[in-house]
Design a protein around this motif. Structure first.
Motif, PDB file in Angstrom:
ATOM      1  N   LEU A   1       6.364   5.578  -0.842  1.00  9.94           N
ATOM      2  CA  LEU A   1       5.833   6.859  -0.363  1.00  9.94           C
ATOM      3  C   LEU A   1       5.075   7.540  -1.488  1.00  9.94           C
ATOM      4  N   ALA A   2       3.817   7.899  -1.244  1.00 12.19           N
ATOM      5  CA  ALA A   2       3.009   8.565  -2.265  1.00 12.19           C
ATOM      6  C   ALA A   2       3.537   9.965  -2.555  1.00 12.19           C
ATOM      7  N   ASP A   3       4.040  10.642  -1.544  1.00  9.81           N
ATOM      8  CA  ASP A   3       4.582  11.997  -1.655  1.00  9.81           C
ATOM      9  C   ASP A   3       5.839  12.076  -0.801  1.00  9.81           C
TER      10      ASP A   3
ATOM     11  N   GLU B   1       0.858  -1.192   0.000  1.00 12.52           N
ATOM     12  CA  GLU B   1       0.000   0.000   0.000  1.00 12.52           C
ATOM     13  C   GLU B   1       0.885   1.230   0.000  1.00 12.52           C
ATOM     14  N   ASP B   2       0.525   2.225  -0.796  1.00 12.12           N
ATOM     15  CA  ASP B   2       1.266   3.485  -0.776  1.00 12.12           C
ATOM     16  C   ASP B   2       1.069   4.169   0.567  1.00 12.12           C
TER      17      ASP B   2
ATOM     18  N   ARG C   1      -2.650  10.432   6.249  1.00  8.28           N
ATOM     19  CA  ARG C   1      -3.778   9.528   6.019  1.00  8.28           C
ATOM     20  C   ARG C   1      -3.522   8.172   6.679  1.00  8.28           C
ATOM     21  N   ASN C   2      -2.529   7.421   6.193  1.00  7.79           N
ATOM     22  CA  ASN C   2      -2.229   6.126   6.817  1.00  7.79           C
ATOM     23  C   ASN C   2      -0.877   6.129   7.543  1.00  7.79           C
TER      24      ASN C   2
ATOM     25  N   PHE D   1       0.722   7.484   2.641  1.00 11.93           N
ATOM     26  CA  PHE D   1       0.294   8.883   2.532  1.00 11.93           C
ATOM     27  C   PHE D   1       0.401   9.523   3.909  1.00 11.93           C
ATOM     28  N   TRP D   2       1.334  10.473   4.056  1.00 14.07           N
ATOM     29  CA  TRP D   2       1.480  11.159   5.340  1.00 14.07           C
ATOM     30  C   TRP D   2       0.183  11.876   5.667  1.00 14.07           C
TER      31      TRP D   2
END
Length: 127
Positions: free
Chosen positions: A98-100, A46-47, A52-53, A49-50
């Motif tokens: 990492l998504a971002d 799973e990506d 969020r998860n 997201f700082w």
């Protein structure tokens, strides 16, 4: 590993008991494996997201615990120059997508990841 279970509509789940906590996650080994100690690679599918998860940890020190409908992994978060995240769980390093980019000051701190148990997988291996 304490046991393996299969529920309708879900993958094999292993009830694991580690030095830093107990929870159930996806098992990618032999479905007939019995209770016992296994060397495993932990993966997160799973990506991250700082906000969020992934969030700042409540407390210090590594921990694995159930968290309602998810699993909480608390560890030291860091990242490489090319943006790969790494969560250190008491000496076990899990690579993360990492998504971002992480916010300033987050790398090197205790964080908690909130992930669906089916998104955390254990792959047993022999040395």
């Amino acid at each position: 590993m304490e046991k393996i279970a299969k529920f309708p509509g879900s993958p094999l789940l292993a009830q694991v008991n580690t030095a830093i906590g107990r929870t159930a996650v996806r098992w990618c080994g032999d479905p007939a494996a019995g209770p016992g100690e296994y060397r495993v690679e932990w993966t997160v599918d799973e990506d991250i997201f700082w906000g969020r998860n992934a969030r700042p940890a409540v407390g210090d020190g590594p921990e694995i615990r159930p968290g309602g409908h998810c699993v909480v992994l608390r560890g030291l978060l860091s990242h490489t120059e090319d943006g790969v995240g790494m969560l250190d769980l008491d000496g076990t390093v899990i690579l993360l997508d990492l998504a971002d980019p992480l916010p300033d000051g987050v790398s090197g701190t205790w964080v908690e990841l909130y992930l669906e148990r089916e998104r955390i997988a254990l792959y047993p291996y022999d040395l």
